[in-house]
Design a protein around this motif. Structure first.
Motif, short mmCIF file in Angstrom:
data_model
loop_
_atom_site.label_atom_id
_atom_site.label_comp_id
_atom_site.label_asym_id
_atom_site.label_seq_id
_atom_site.Cartn_x
_atom_site.Cartn_y
_atom_site.Cartn_z
N VAL A 1 -2.80 12.05 4.80
CA VAL A 1 -4.16 11.54 4.67
C VAL A 1 -5.02 12.17 5.77
O VAL A 1 -4.71 12.04 6.95
CB VAL A 1 -4.21 10.00 4.80
CG1 VAL A 1 -5.64 9.49 4.74
CG2 VAL A 1 -3.34 9.35 3.72
N ILE B 1 0.86 -1.19 0.00
CA ILE B 1 0.00 0.00 0.00
C ILE B 1 0.90 1.23 0.00
O ILE B 1 1.70 1.41 0.91
CB ILE B 1 -0.93 0.02 1.23
CG1 ILE B 1 -1.78 -1.25 1.31
CG2 ILE B 1 -1.83 1.27 1.19
CD1 ILE B 1 -2.53 -1.41 2.63
N GLN C 1 -3.95 5.61 14.68
CA GLN C 1 -4.14 5.46 13.24
C GLN C 1 -4.33 6.82 12.58
O GLN C 1 -3.72 7.11 11.55
CB GLN C 1 -5.34 4.55 12.94
CG GLN C 1 -5.51 4.25 11.47
CD GLN C 1 -6.56 3.22 11.18
OE1 GLN C 1 -7.44 2.94 12.00
NE2 GLN C 1 -6.51 2.63 9.99
N PRO D 1 2.15 -1.67 7.57
CA PRO D 1 1.51 -0.36 7.67
C PRO D 1 0.00 -0.51 7.93
O PRO D 1 -0.84 -0.15 7.10
CB PRO D 1 1.82 0.29 6.32
CG PRO D 1 1.91 -0.86 5.38
CD PRO D 1 2.50 -1.99 6.18
N GLU E 1 1.21 11.12 6.88
CA GLU E 1 1.39 10.79 5.46
C GLU E 1 0.54 11.68 4.56
O GLU E 1 0.47 11.46 3.35
CB GLU E 1 1.03 9.32 5.22
CG GLU E 1 1.96 8.36 5.92
CD GLU E 1 1.65 6.90 5.62
OE1 GLU E 1 0.71 6.60 4.84
OE2 GLU E 1 2.36 6.03 6.18
N LEU F 1 -1.83 8.40 9.76
CA LEU F 1 -2.34 8.80 8.45
C LEU F 1 -2.07 10.28 8.18
O LEU F 1 -1.64 10.65 7.09
CB LEU F 1 -3.84 8.50 8.35
CG LEU F 1 -4.21 7.03 8.25
CD1 LEU F 1 -5.72 6.85 8.35
CD2 LEU F 1 -3.67 6.40 6.98
N HIS G 1 -2.02 1.05 9.60
CA HIS G 1 -2.79 2.29 9.63
C HIS G 1 -3.38 2.64 8.27
O HIS G 1 -4.30 3.45 8.18
CB HIS G 1 -1.93 3.44 10.17
CG HIS G 1 -0.72 3.71 9.35
ND1 HIS G 1 0.40 2.90 9.40
CD2 HIS G 1 -0.45 4.68 8.44
CE1 HIS G 1 1.30 3.38 8.56
NE2 HIS G 1 0.81 4.45 7.97
N ARG G 2 -2.90 2.03 7.21
CA ARG G 2 -3.39 2.31 5.86
C ARG G 2 -4.59 1.43 5.48
O ARG G 2 -5.07 1.48 4.36
CB ARG G 2 -2.27 2.12 4.84
CG ARG G 2 -1.13 3.09 5.03
CD ARG G 2 -0.02 2.87 4.04
NE ARG G 2 1.13 3.68 4.39
CZ ARG G 2 2.38 3.35 4.12
NH1 ARG G 2 2.64 2.22 3.44
NH2 ARG G 2 3.37 4.13 4.49
N CYS H 1 -1.83 6.56 0.96
CA CYS H 1 -3.03 5.90 0.45
C CYS H 1 -3.60 4.97 1.52
O CYS H 1 -2.88 4.52 2.41
CB CYS H 1 -2.71 5.07 -0.79
SG CYS H 1 -2.24 6.03 -2.21
N VAL H 2 -4.87 4.66 1.38
CA VAL H 2 -5.51 3.66 2.23
C VAL H 2 -6.25 2.69 1.32
O VAL H 2 -6.54 3.00 0.16
CB VAL H 2 -6.50 4.29 3.24
CG1 VAL H 2 -5.79 5.23 4.19
CG2 VAL H 2 -7.64 4.99 2.54
N TRP I 1 -6.42 3.53 -2.48
CA TRP I 1 -5.50 2.81 -3.37
C TRP I 1 -6.38 2.01 -4.32
O TRP I 1 -6.86 0.93 -3.98
CB TRP I 1 -4.59 1.92 -2.55
CG TRP I 1 -3.53 1.18 -3.31
CD1 TRP I 1 -2.85 1.61 -4.41
CD2 TRP I 1 -3.01 -0.12 -3.00
NE1 TRP I 1 -1.92 0.66 -4.80
CE2 TRP I 1 -2.00 -0.41 -3.94
CE3 TRP I 1 -3.29 -1.06 -2.01
CZ2 TRP I 1 -1.29 -1.61 -3.94
CZ3 TRP I 1 -2.58 -2.24 -2.00
CH2 TRP I 1 -1.59 -2.51 -2.95
N THR J 1 2.48 4.89 0.46
CA THR J 1 2.41 5.95 1.47
C THR J 1 1.41 6.99 1.01
O THR J 1 1.40 7.37 -0.16
CB THR J 1 3.80 6.60 1.65
OG1 THR J 1 4.73 5.59 2.05
CG2 THR J 1 3.77 7.70 2.69
#
Length: 122
Positions: A86, A16, A77, A54, A84, A81, A56-57, A20-21, A100, A18
């Protein structure tokens, strides 16, 4: 020692990008295990810190964080995020901005996209 399904799930999570989720279900799909979103959650729980995933994504399909709002895990989380880039709109990540997504063109037109496609009755 994790089994093959667990290793595939972990590999997808590590991929995934960085900033992005993605959802538990999307990870299952990308791992070749459609419909196994709960297994993704279990793999994340059992992996431990040493796996350095990761986590948290990973969010719910609707963009909500999986933890109770205001809980320690939720705050961590959200913090990771934010680091990054987010952002959350309340308790959700806007998947149209930070999701993502699969590349539909690549899925439709890759050399092996049609190998397993169902044939029409003609």
């Amino acid at each position: 020692m994790p089994n093959t399904d667990h290793l595939r799930i972990q590999a997808v999570i590590l991929g995934i990008p960085t900033g992005c989720v993605t959802s538990y279900g999307e990870i299952a799909h990308r791992s070749g295990l459609p419909g196994r979103a709960r297994l993704v959650g279990r793999v994340l729980r059992e992996a431990g810190e040493q796996a350095a995933l990761p986590w948290h994504r990973v969010v719910r399909a609707d963009g909500r964080l999986a933890f109770a709002s205001g809980s320690k895990a939720f705050r961590e989380q959200k913090r990771r995020l934010a680091a990054e880039g987010v952002t959350l709109n309340g308790v959700r990540v806007d998947l149209s901005l930070f999701g993502w997504q699969r590349d539909l063109d690549a899925e439709l037109w890759s050399p092996d996209a049609w190998v397993h496609a169902p044939r029409s009755g003609h």
